[in-house]
Design a protein around this motif. Structure first.
Motif, short mmCIF file in Angstrom:
data_model
loop_
_atom_site.label_atom_id
_atom_site.label_comp_id
_atom_site.label_asym_id
_atom_site.label_seq_id
_atom_site.Cartn_x
_atom_site.Cartn_y
_atom_site.Cartn_z
N ASP A 184 0.83 -1.21 0.00
CA ASP A 184 0.00 0.00 0.00
C ASP A 184 0.86 1.26 0.00
OD1 ASP A 184 -2.37 -1.37 -0.05
OD2 ASP A 184 -2.65 -1.35 2.13
N VAL A 185 1.89 1.26 0.84
CA VAL A 185 2.76 2.44 0.95
C VAL A 185 3.47 2.71 -0.37
CG1 VAL A 185 4.81 3.37 2.09
CG2 VAL A 185 3.11 2.12 3.43
N VAL A 186 3.97 1.66 -1.01
CA VAL A 186 4.68 1.82 -2.28
C VAL A 186 3.72 2.29 -3.37
CG1 VAL A 186 5.98 0.61 -4.07
CG2 VAL A 186 6.45 0.14 -1.67
N ARG A 187 2.51 1.77 -3.38
CA ARG A 187 1.53 2.20 -4.39
C ARG A 187 1.24 3.69 -4.25
NH1 ARG A 187 -0.85 -3.00 -3.22
NH2 ARG A 187 -2.48 -2.10 -1.89
N ASN A 188 1.08 4.15 -3.03
CA ASN A 188 0.82 5.58 -2.81
C ASN A 188 2.01 6.43 -3.26
OD1 ASN A 188 -1.75 5.17 -1.74
ND2 ASN A 188 -0.97 4.91 0.35
N ASP A 189 3.21 5.92 -3.02
CA ASP A 189 4.42 6.62 -3.47
C ASP A 189 4.46 6.72 -4.99
OD1 ASP A 189 5.63 7.42 -1.18
OD2 ASP A 189 7.32 6.04 -1.28
N ILE A 190 4.11 5.64 -5.67
CA ILE A 190 4.13 5.63 -7.13
C ILE A 190 3.19 6.70 -7.68
CG2 ILE A 190 3.50 4.28 -9.18
CD1 ILE A 190 4.45 1.77 -7.64
N ILE A 191 1.99 6.74 -7.15
CA ILE A 191 0.99 7.71 -7.62
C ILE A 191 1.48 9.13 -7.40
CG2 ILE A 191 -1.33 8.61 -7.22
CD1 ILE A 191 -2.15 5.70 -6.50
N ARG A 192 2.03 9.39 -6.21
CA ARG A 192 2.48 10.75 -5.89
C ARG A 192 3.75 11.12 -6.66
NH1 ARG A 192 2.87 9.92 -1.10
NH2 ARG A 192 5.10 9.51 -0.87
N ASN A 193 4.73 10.26 -6.67
CA ASN A 193 6.03 10.60 -7.27
C ASN A 193 6.01 10.63 -8.79
OD1 ASN A 193 7.08 10.81 -4.70
ND2 ASN A 193 7.98 8.77 -4.70
N LEU A 194 5.06 9.93 -9.41
CA LEU A 194 4.94 10.00 -10.86
C LEU A 194 3.90 11.03 -11.29
CD1 LEU A 194 5.10 6.22 -11.88
CD2 LEU A 194 6.91 7.93 -12.02
N ALA A 195 3.27 11.70 -10.32
CA ALA A 195 2.26 12.72 -10.59
C ALA A 195 1.13 12.18 -11.46
CB ALA A 195 2.90 13.94 -11.26
N LEU A 196 0.69 10.94 -11.17
CA LEU A 196 -0.41 10.35 -11.92
C LEU A 196 -1.70 11.10 -11.62
CD1 LEU A 196 0.31 6.51 -11.51
CD2 LEU A 196 1.11 8.08 -13.27
N ASN A 197 -2.51 11.29 -12.66
CA ASN A 197 -3.71 12.10 -12.56
C ASN A 197 -4.94 11.23 -12.32
OD1 ASN A 197 -5.62 14.15 -12.75
ND2 ASN A 197 -5.62 14.14 -15.00
N ASN A 198 -5.45 11.24 -11.07
CA ASN A 198 -6.64 10.46 -10.72
C ASN A 198 -6.60 9.07 -11.33
OD1 ASN A 198 -9.19 9.92 -9.64
ND2 ASN A 198 -10.23 10.61 -11.51
N PRO A 199 -5.58 8.31 -11.00
CA PRO A 199 -5.39 7.04 -11.70
C PRO A 199 -6.35 5.92 -11.26
CG PRO A 199 -3.80 7.22 -9.94
CD PRO A 199 -4.55 8.53 -9.96
N ALA A 200 -6.59 5.01 -12.18
CA ALA A 200 -7.23 3.76 -11.81
C ALA A 200 -6.15 2.88 -11.21
CB ALA A 200 -7.84 3.10 -13.05
N VAL A 201 -6.45 2.24 -10.10
CA VAL A 201 -5.48 1.35 -9.45
C VAL A 201 -6.03 -0.06 -9.53
CG1 VAL A 201 -4.24 0.79 -7.33
CG2 VAL A 201 -4.73 3.19 -7.90
N LEU A 202 -5.35 -0.89 -10.29
CA LEU A 202 -5.82 -2.25 -10.54
C LEU A 202 -4.82 -3.26 -9.99
CD1 LEU A 202 -7.08 -1.73 -14.19
CD2 LEU A 202 -8.45 -1.80 -12.12
N LEU A 203 -5.28 -4.10 -9.10
CA LEU A 203 -4.40 -5.08 -8.44
C LEU A 203 -4.81 -6.47 -8.86
CD1 LEU A 203 -4.50 -3.61 -4.80
CD2 LEU A 203 -2.96 -3.00 -6.67
N SER A 204 -3.92 -7.15 -9.53
CA SER A 204 -4.15 -8.56 -9.84
C SER A 204 -3.65 -9.39 -8.66
CB SER A 204 -3.40 -8.96 -11.11
OG SER A 204 -3.89 -8.27 -12.22
N SER A 205 -4.04 -10.62 -8.62
CA SER A 205 -3.56 -11.50 -7.57
C SER A 205 -2.05 -11.68 -7.69
CB SER A 205 -4.24 -12.87 -7.67
OG SER A 205 -3.66 -13.78 -6.76
N PHE A 206 -1.39 -11.72 -6.54
CA PHE A 206 0.05 -11.99 -6.52
C PHE A 206 0.34 -13.49 -6.65
CE2 PHE A 206 -0.01 -7.79 -4.64
CZ PHE A 206 1.17 -7.21 -5.09
N ASP A 207 -0.71 -14.29 -6.66
CA ASP A 207 -0.52 -15.73 -6.64
C ASP A 207 0.05 -16.24 -7.96
OD1 ASP A 207 -0.56 -18.27 -5.70
OD2 ASP A 207 -2.72 -18.58 -5.94
N ARG A 208 1.07 -17.10 -7.85
CA ARG A 208 1.63 -17.81 -9.01
C ARG A 208 1.44 -19.30 -8.76
NH1 ARG A 208 5.78 -15.46 -11.74
NH2 ARG A 208 5.60 -17.29 -13.09
#
Length: 624
Positions: A184-208
């Motif tokens: 969660d913390v890294v995702r918030n950093d990505i949005i802020r540091n890349l200046a993404l504009n009202n982005p859609a956040v889509l999370l697929s399963s991490f399961d392999r």
């Protein structure tokens, strides 16, 4: 190339790439990008992230810029795209000036749809001027390995912070951030540091689910366990990650001495040697790559069947990224992690050079939880990334698979052996390493023990429960539980506050480890302390699902082998890795379906119009 501008994603998926359906959240991500909405997508390695920008790039009437951290990955992606008939280029320091200028001209003329650049290259005046050329329309900017923009991620790169300036320059372009690992913390950093504009956040399963997860406590240096894993994957390729350059070189040399095809890869080698070794691995000229964590991120090789960690990684993110090198084609693969308490000591030595020791300790704590957990590996791993294990996919880990190489170790009351060990540490003055303490426990007549009079201590020779290796495993287990700690240059063993408290209070101490009898040849029935059966017990192949199991279909097996030989020869002719021609999953599907016409071939997995045009006649000739 087929003109795809304005076409549907489904048309491009089938016609260009030869796939009949989308995976995970690919379709939703692509729809968002085509609608011009900034998007952050978290998908597992091997989950098909590349298609999420490649398909929109072919539908858009402008240019897609892909920011990638590794030159080798750019080269790999461009080779794969060109094999599908897509005009793509990369601009980096590995390109000579004549080719560089030709690539820039192709971008200005609109013939190139996708360009790969590094974050450092993106900031250069040359590329900046190119992207602002009047004839160039930037429609999409994709940031691969987007977790590198976060200081809370496991692979922070300051150059990624400059990408936000590009977001401001191309306000009409859609930005797509892709990563396989982001809390969660890294995702918030990505949005802020890349200046993404009202982005859609889509999370697929991490399961392999195709990767068998296994953790074993290391026997001695782990070499025997490594060989056992390699033997389970005879003839298949794999990666072995080691802690240091010295470990890499030593293990690679030992494997070669045993007759295995192995090379080394680390930062201490010259650029030329590293490049040559990597090239030999991805072209299937060598089976095993022994490497530090510098290896793997830059390759797209889909048929890595096993990944071994000789030493515990520093974080769950690092572990997940590295095991993600296995089974990218979705076929059965294995991830084996070997660990010991000594791993913690070695990792913490690196923290002295860390800018944020608390962060490093937090990441390491997550990794320790994973390796010491006695519940489902998959459940523990997914929980770290904030995902609940649904149980939709049958678990494939050593804890849940009762016929695996390990099985589930029984919980044992080891209070008395622990008390003996701790008493021996105290009686010898809290100033020796584990080997010396254990020698006293097992009654060794070591010269130094006799000279110091420690053979007269009440604890001398009382450690009859285990052999020396068993006691070392118990030491490692107590270090894992923060009851013991190694300190100083000589790894002096001492008790922590929790260890002292447990000893004073006579706390009951239990571990989930297997107790196996000592060697039957020794005549002794004393148990040894082990976390899994040694080779020669239950066969380790029980959990190994075959990649190519054709049963009684001898024709399909023959065609598959012939197709692999053809692919190898074709790859040599075109100077590309074999998987660029066709991956194993495609060859398997062809062998099963036995196509006899071009139309039937187009119905096989991963065969699009371009590959059917280029290789169709030869493939049909092999099928016969």
């Amino acid at each position: 190339m087929v003109d795809c501008v304005g076409k549907t994603p489904e048309f491009v998926l089938k016609t260009v790439f030869g796939y009949s359906g989308f995976r995970l959240q690919q379709e939703e991500i692509i729809r968002n990008v085509l609608e011009g909405r900034d998007t952050l997508a978290v998908m597992p390695t091997g989950g098909g992230k590349s298609l999420c920008y490649q398909i929109p790039a072919l539908i858009f009437d402008g240019l897609t810029v892909v920011v990638s951290p590794l030159i080798s990955l750019m080269q790999d992606q461009v080779a794969a795209l060109r094999a599908c008939g897509i005009d793509a280029v990369f601009l980096n320091s590995a390109v000579d000036w004549a080719q560089y200028r030709e690539s820039m001209d192709s971008i200005r003329f609109g013939t190139t749809k996708i360009v790969y650049v590094s974050p450092e290259g993106l900031a250069t005046p040359r590329i900046n001027d190119l992207l602002h050329d009047a004839n160039v329309r930037v429609r999409c900017v994709t940031i691969d390995e987007a977790h590198c923009v976060s200081q809370w991620g496991h692979d922070f790169r300051p150059d990624y912070l400059e990408i936000s300036a590009v977001r401001k320059q191309f306000k009409d372009a859609v930005f797509l951030a892709l990563t396989a690992t982001a809390t969660d913390v890294v995702r918030n950093d990505i949005i802020r540091n890349l200046a993404l504009n009202n982005p859609a956040v889509l999370l697929s399963s991490f399961d392999r689910p195709n990767i068998f997860l296994s953790v074993q406590q290391k026997r001695k240096d782990g070499f025997e366990q490594i060989v056992e894993c390699i033997e389970r994957h005879k003839g298949e390729c794999g990666i072995i990650y080691c802690f240091s350059k010295r470990d890499v070189d030593s293990l690679a040399e030992r494997l070669r001495a045993e007759g295995y095809s192995a090379l080394n890869y680390h930062a201490g080698l010259t650029n030329e040697v590293r490049a040559e070794n990597q090239e030999r691995f991805i072209r299937d000229d060598v089976q095993i790559m022994v490497a530090t964590l510098a290896f793997g991120m830059g390759i797209n090789k889909p048929d890595v069947r096993f990944v071994i960690h000789q030493t515990m990684p520093k974080s769950v993110e690092q572990y997940y990224q590295e095991v993600g090198r296995a089974g990218r084609d979705g076929l059965p693969s294995e991830a084996l992690l070997l660990y010991s308490g000594a791993d913690l000591f070695k990792i913490r030595l690196l923290f002295d050079d860390s800018a944020d020791k608390d962060r490093s300790e937090r990441l390491l704590a997550g990794m320790r939880t994973f390796v010491t957990s006695q519940v489902c590996r998959r459940r523990t791993l997914l929980s770290y990334f904030g995902e609940s294990y649904s149980g939709e996919n049958e678990c494939c880990c050593d804890i849940c698979t009762t016929d695996s190489v390990m099985g589930t170790a029984p919980v044992r009351d080891l209070t008395v052996p622990v008390q003996k060990l701790m008493s021996c540490i105290i009686r010898t003055g809290n100033r020796f390493g584990a080997n010396y303490v254990i020698d006293v426990l097992v009654g060794s007549k070591n010269k130094k023990i006799v000279e110091r009079g420690h053979d007269g201590l009440p604890v001398f020779g009382i450690g009859t429960e285990f052999d020396a290796d068993g006691w070392k495993m118990l030491v490692d287990a107590l270090i894992d539980r923060d009851m013991l700690v190694r300190t100083g240059e000589y790894s002096i063993l001492s008790m922590t506050r929790d260890g002292l408290s447990a000893l004073r209070n006579r706390d009951k101490i239990e571990f989930a480890f297997r107790l196996e009898p000592s060697s039957p040849n020794s005549g002794s029935r004393q148990p040894s302390f082990e976390s899994f059966p040694k080779s020669g017990k239950k066969q380790a192949v029980l959990h190994k699902k075959p990649v190519a199991d054709f049963g009684d279909n001898e024709d399909a097996a023959r065609v598959f082998d012939e197709l692999k030989k053809w692919r190898k020869q074709k790859a040599q002719e075109e100077s590309v890795p074999p998987y660029i021609i066709c991956n194993d999953r495609t060859l398997l599907d062809i062998a099963w379906k036995m196509p006899h016409t071009r139309e039937e071939l187009l119905g096989c997995y991963g065969v699009g119009e371009s590959k059917a045009e280029r290789y169709g006649a030869e493939i049909l000739g092999v099928v016969g």
